[in-house]
Design a protein around this motif. Structure first.
Motif, PDB file in Angstrom:
ATOM      1  N   PRO A 283       0.916  -1.058   0.030  1.00 15.58           N
ATOM      2  CA  PRO A 283      -0.046   0.004   0.020  1.00 15.58           C
ATOM      3  C   PRO A 283       1.029   1.197   0.004  1.00 15.58           C
ATOM      4  CG  PRO A 283      -0.529  -1.473   1.917  1.00 15.58           C
ATOM      5  CD  PRO A 283       0.689  -1.869   1.092  1.00 15.58           C
ATOM      6  N   THR A 284       0.688   2.328  -0.883  1.00 14.77           N
ATOM      7  CA  THR A 284       1.129   3.273  -0.886  1.00 14.77           C
ATOM      8  C   THR A 284       0.410   4.576  -0.901  1.00 14.77           C
ATOM      9  OG1 THR A 284       2.583   2.009  -2.338  1.00 14.77           O
ATOM     10  CG2 THR A 284       3.084   4.298  -2.444  1.00 14.77           C
ATOM     11  N   LEU A 285       1.071   5.767  -0.293  1.00 16.07           N
ATOM     12  CA  LEU A 285       0.538   7.060  -0.397  1.00 16.07           C
ATOM     13  C   LEU A 285       1.044   7.852  -1.708  1.00 16.07           C
ATOM     14  CD1 LEU A 285      -0.005   6.506   2.752  1.00 16.07           C
ATOM     15  CD2 LEU A 285       0.252   8.825   2.966  1.00 16.07           C
ATOM     16  N   LEU A 286       0.038   8.140  -2.505  1.00 17.54           N
ATOM     17  CA  LEU A 286       0.204   8.930  -3.672  1.00 17.54           C
ATOM     18  C   LEU A 286      -0.174  10.463  -3.398  1.00 17.54           C
ATOM     19  CD1 LEU A 286      -0.288   6.589  -6.466  1.00 17.54           C
ATOM     20  CD2 LEU A 286       1.802   7.549  -5.993  1.00 17.54           C
ATOM     21  N   PRO A 287       0.541  11.361  -4.122  1.00 16.39           N
ATOM     22  CA  PRO A 287      -0.397  12.758  -4.024  1.00 16.39           C
ATOM     23  C   PRO A 287      -1.451  12.695  -4.664  1.00 16.39           C
ATOM     24  CG  PRO A 287       2.078  12.979  -4.342  1.00 16.39           C
ATOM     25  CD  PRO A 287       1.757  11.168  -4.532  1.00 16.39           C
ATOM     26  N   ARG A 288      -2.643  13.322  -4.461  1.00 21.91           N
ATOM     27  CA  ARG A 288      -3.739  13.298  -5.439  1.00 21.91           C
ATOM     28  C   ARG A 288      -3.592  14.106  -6.575  1.00 21.91           C
ATOM     29  NH1 ARG A 288      -8.588  11.701  -3.127  1.00 21.91           N
ATOM     30  NH2 ARG A 288      -8.010  10.918  -0.959  1.00 21.91           N
ATOM     31  N   GLU A 289      -2.400  14.654  -7.100  1.00 24.59           N
ATOM     32  CA  GLU A 289      -2.243  15.126  -8.268  1.00 24.59           C
ATOM     33  C   GLU A 289      -1.453  14.164  -9.194  1.00 24.59           C
ATOM     34  OE1 GLU A 289       0.854  16.864  -5.733  1.00 24.59           O
ATOM     35  OE2 GLU A 289      -1.265  16.435  -5.567  1.00 24.59           O
TER      36      GLU A 289
END
Length: 451
Positions: A283-289
């Motif tokens: 699982p990874t956090l990605l910037p919403r852009e």
């Protein structure tokens, strides 16, 4: 005046290629339907008539969504394979699929498969057998359903150097995480909805534990970096520990959580100038852009970075009978054209071997959730510990959950995002945090990419 669009004319053909289909499940049944229904169009594109000679199944009388001629069904898969020019394997699983593919190769048949589990476990030996026999082994449908991703990597980008592949390659987990993000649902509720809609299997373990994505990651890495990777080379972590609180906190900080398969070229620690490849799923956090952040529902997408082409993204339906059948037939038509025109079949290309690097070689960022005592000095203790491990904090957010009662300490939720650092240093930092007397628990640890 007749405005109807004319169909492709049936050409005068002198060559017929016998096609054996192994499996008539959701995808296999659609492949059979298209082979029968669009026979003339496929012949026009290949230069040969593709004759479906039989469909091997375990149970001839099993109910199927697509009505197919009963005379085509057989339980003797081996006999069917021995008489075929092209074998399409859509049975899934390791055996008897592996044995039948090897039998097809030994008899000089081209093989098309969508079996990512088999390729991830035993792909290298199958590729070697196909190379030795001079036959083609194609598997576009094994990764990302209908998305044409494997051929662009092997053909369109063959003159370039890929440095990184990052993809959402499992529709079930993307649907679950998207539901949690858009509706605030808990993991169990989102999984139940995915099951109700048919996105999740009765036993969703392979999806939610990341095994399906890891198998696809191994295939992508093998093609992108011309080195054979197997399932055991992939660091794998699923989404079962992701909570609604993690999703909400990520959203507040401008991120979305996705299960990503990542394969990237990295420097080999301690060997100046040497490069290796790390393959991981987590699982990874990605910037919403980020382009991958906008992939919703059960869709898939693969984001590629290459030295000359720069950034590329491939997006589309990642599963389903008809979309995946499209990828299968693409391989069949491509292989059939080569068989008609002559020349060797296209096989897997391994121009060199790069070292397989473990997760410790990765440079990444961490998002860490902590349950801490709400008292003076807590933040300074945490900051000092991070600094002692050579990890820099980018942001820290604190939320007090309750006021102190009866003179006792309150509790606070801390959300920390680090700067980029070595995975080993970040992991050691998290372990050290657990030993602080002001920390009640480490509630979450997730990696951050795309920044």
């Amino acid at each position: 005046m007749d405005s109807a669009v004319p169909s492709e004319p049936a050409p005068a053909l002198t060559k017929t290629l016998k096609v054996a289909l192994l499996g008539a499940g959701n995808v296999g049944a659609q492949v059979a339907r298209i082979l029968l229904q669009d026979a003339d169009a496929l012949a026009a594109r290949t230069g040969a008539r593709l004759e479906l000679t039989g469909i091997a199944v375990r149970n001839i009388d099993a109910p199927r969504d697509v009505e197919l001629p009963r005379a085509l069904f057989t339980t003797d898969a081996s006999a069917l394979v021995r008489g075929a020019d092209v074998v399409i394997e859509l049975m899934g699983g390791i055996e008897p699929a592996r044995t039948l593919i090897l039998e097809a190769i030994e008899h000089g048949a081209t093989v098309v498969t969508g079996n990512k589990a088999l390729l991830a476990v035993d792909g290298p030996s199958l590729y070697e057998k196909a190379d030795a026999a001079g036959v083609e082994l194609s598997y576009e449908a094994a990764v990302a359903g209908a998305i044409p991703i494997l051929r662009p990597i092997t053909d369109s980008l063959s003159g370039d150097k890929i440095t990184r592949v990052m993809g959402i390659v499992n529709g079930t987990t993307n649907f679950i995480l998207d539901q949690m993000d858009t509706t605030g649902a808990q993991f169990a509720d989102a999984l139940a909805e995915a099951t109700r809609l048919g996105y999740a299997e009765a036993d969703p373990t392979a999806d939610i534990e990341g095994h399906d994505a890891a198998a696809k990651g191994a295939i992508l890495a093998s093609l992108a970096f011309h080195t054979r990777f197997a399932l055991e080379d992939v660091h794998c972590q699923g989404i079962t520990a992701v909570t609604a609180d993690d999703i909400a906190a990520a959203k507040e900080a401008g991120y979305v959580i996705k299960l990503l398969a990542i394969a990237e070229k990295l420097a080999v620690p301690g060997r100046e100038g040497a490069a290796g490849v790390s393959v991981r799923v987590h699982p990874t956090l990605l910037p919403r852009e980020h382009p991958l952040a906008a992939v919703h529902g059960a869709f898939n997408a693969v984001f590629i970075e290459a030295e000359s082409a720069g950034e590329l993204m491939f997006y589309g339906q990642g599963a389903g009978g008809t979309p995946t059948a499209s990828a299968v037939l693409g391989d069949v038509v491509s292989a059939a054209r080569r068989m008609v025109l002559g020349g060797p079949g296209r096989t897997e290309t391994t121009t060199g071997v790069v070292p397989v690097l473990g997760i410790d070689a990765v440079q990444t960022r961490y998002y860490i959730g902590l349950d801490a005592a709400d008292q003076p000095g807590v933040l300074s203790k945490i900051a000092a510990l991070f600094a002692g491990h050579g990890v820099s904090i980018e942001t820290m957010r604190q939320t007090v959950h309750r006021e102190p009662g009866d003179g006792g300490p309150g509790t606070a939720e801390l959300r920390i995002v680090t700067h980029r650092a070595a995975e080993a240093s970040l992991a050691a930092t998290v372990e050290a945090i657990k030993g602080l007397d002001v920390i009640n628990s480490v509630t979450s640890v997730l990696r951050v990419e795309g920044v």
